[in-house]
Write a protein that holds these residues in place. Structure first.
Motif, mmCIF file in Angstrom:
data_model
loop_
_atom_site.group_PDB
_atom_site.id
_atom_site.type_symbol
_atom_site.label_atom_id
_atom_site.label_comp_id
_atom_site.label_asym_id
_atom_site.label_seq_id
_atom_site.Cartn_x
_atom_site.Cartn_y
_atom_site.Cartn_z
ATOM 1 N N THR A 160 0.830 -1.207 0.000
ATOM 2 C CA THR A 160 0.000 0.000 0.000
ATOM 3 C C THR A 160 0.865 1.258 0.000
ATOM 4 O O THR A 160 0.605 2.198 -0.757
ATOM 5 N N THR A 161 1.905 1.252 0.815
ATOM 6 C CA THR A 161 2.821 2.397 0.845
ATOM 7 C C THR A 161 3.517 2.570 -0.495
ATOM 8 O O THR A 161 3.643 3.694 -0.999
ATOM 9 N N ALA A 162 3.947 1.471 -1.095
ATOM 10 C CA ALA A 162 4.615 1.547 -2.397
ATOM 11 C C ALA A 162 3.668 2.080 -3.474
ATOM 12 O O ALA A 162 4.068 2.906 -4.305
ATOM 13 N N ILE A 163 2.419 1.629 -3.460
ATOM 14 C CA ILE A 163 1.431 2.121 -4.432
ATOM 15 C C ILE A 163 1.227 3.624 -4.257
ATOM 16 O O ILE A 163 1.172 4.372 -5.233
ATOM 17 N N LEU A 164 1.121 4.067 -3.010
ATOM 18 C CA LEU A 164 0.949 5.495 -2.754
ATOM 19 C C LEU A 164 2.140 6.292 -3.268
ATOM 20 O O LEU A 164 1.974 7.349 -3.883
ATOM 21 N N LEU A 165 3.341 5.800 -3.034
ATOM 22 C CA LEU A 165 4.532 6.505 -3.512
ATOM 23 C C LEU A 165 4.606 6.512 -5.037
ATOM 24 O O LEU A 165 4.975 7.519 -5.640
ATOM 25 N N LEU A 166 4.238 5.393 -5.655
ATOM 26 C CA LEU A 166 4.255 5.326 -7.119
ATOM 27 C C LEU A 166 3.205 6.230 -7.757
ATOM 28 O O LEU A 166 3.382 6.681 -8.886
ATOM 29 N N ARG A 167 2.121 6.479 -7.057
ATOM 30 C CA ARG A 167 1.057 7.352 -7.574
ATOM 31 C C ARG A 167 1.277 8.814 -7.187
ATOM 32 O O ARG A 167 0.370 9.624 -7.222
ATOM 33 N N ASP A 168 2.487 9.162 -6.794
ATOM 34 C CA ASP A 168 2.908 10.534 -6.460
ATOM 35 C C ASP A 168 2.236 11.119 -5.222
ATOM 36 O O ASP A 168 1.994 12.323 -5.143
ATOM 37 N N TYR A 169 1.941 10.280 -4.249
ATOM 38 C CA TYR A 169 1.460 10.769 -2.967
ATOM 39 C C TYR A 169 2.662 10.956 -2.048
ATOM 40 O O TYR A 169 3.662 10.250 -2.173
ATOM 41 N N SER A 170 2.545 11.901 -1.145
ATOM 42 C CA SER A 170 3.602 12.087 -0.152
ATOM 43 C C SER A 170 2.956 12.119 1.234
ATOM 44 O O SER A 170 1.830 12.599 1.393
ATOM 45 N N PRO A 171 3.648 11.609 2.242
ATOM 46 C CA PRO A 171 3.064 11.598 3.584
ATOM 47 C C PRO A 171 2.949 13.011 4.139
ATOM 48 O O PRO A 171 3.790 13.868 3.886
ATOM 49 N N CYS A 172 1.898 13.228 4.890
ATOM 50 C CA CYS A 172 1.651 14.547 5.479
ATOM 51 C C CYS A 172 1.404 14.385 6.978
ATOM 52 O O CYS A 172 0.263 14.160 7.395
#
Length: 158
Positions: free
Chosen positions: A97-109
């Motif tokens: 899930t974290t990898a998918i988020l990073l690949l989809r250009d999401y960044s943690p906030c």
């Protein structure tokens, strides 16, 4: 135990499954409750406990199936499935899930983090959506007062 099983299935359906829909839709904010992934191990264990409680209520004896019986093998299978799920599948799902988020250009906030929610993280697609909210409404929608108006972000992407 039946109620615990239903609650864990509901929590998985309401908090884990929507994450992937929000990622697919490109929601501006994705709330990821990482601790909820641990509930993936509950259904197999709860199933054994419900069956054991039913047998105990029906027979009036403790649940102790003989070795090599169907119930003994089923009990071992469900407990081992539950343990393997918490050891292997849960961390893998968190990492994927974290990898998918990073690949989809999401960044943690971390600014959007709700007080007391250490295992929950908000991911944003646009850095402007990363701010320190003054309050949350509805289903963790962050709000901030800008001037004399309150602006709320709808994180579900709908």
């Amino acid at each position: 135990m039946f109620a615990v099983g239903l609650f864990s299935l509901y929590w998985l359906w309401a908090h884990i499954v929507p994450i992937y829909g929000r990622i697919y839709r490109g929601a501006p904010i994705v709330e990821t409750p990482y601790l909820a992934f641990c509930l993936l191990m509950a259904p197999p264990a709860v199933l054994v406990f419900v069956i054991a409680a039913s047998v105990c209520a029906w027979t009036g004896k403790k649940f102790d199936p003989p070795n090599h019986s169907f119930l003994f093998r089923f009990q071992n299978l469900m407990f081992s499935t539950s343990i393997k799920t918490i050891i292997y599948a849960v961390p893998a799902m968190m990492i994927i899930t974290t990898a998918i988020l990073l690949l989809r250009d999401y960044s943690p906030c971390p600014k959007l983090l709700i007080s007391g929610s250490a295992w929950q993280l908000f991911w944003v697609k646009d850095e402007r959506a990363c701010f320190k909210p003054t309050r949350y409404i509805n289903d963790n929608w962050p709000c901030k007062i800008i001037g004399d108006q309150e602006v709320c972000f709808r994180p579900d992407g709908k």
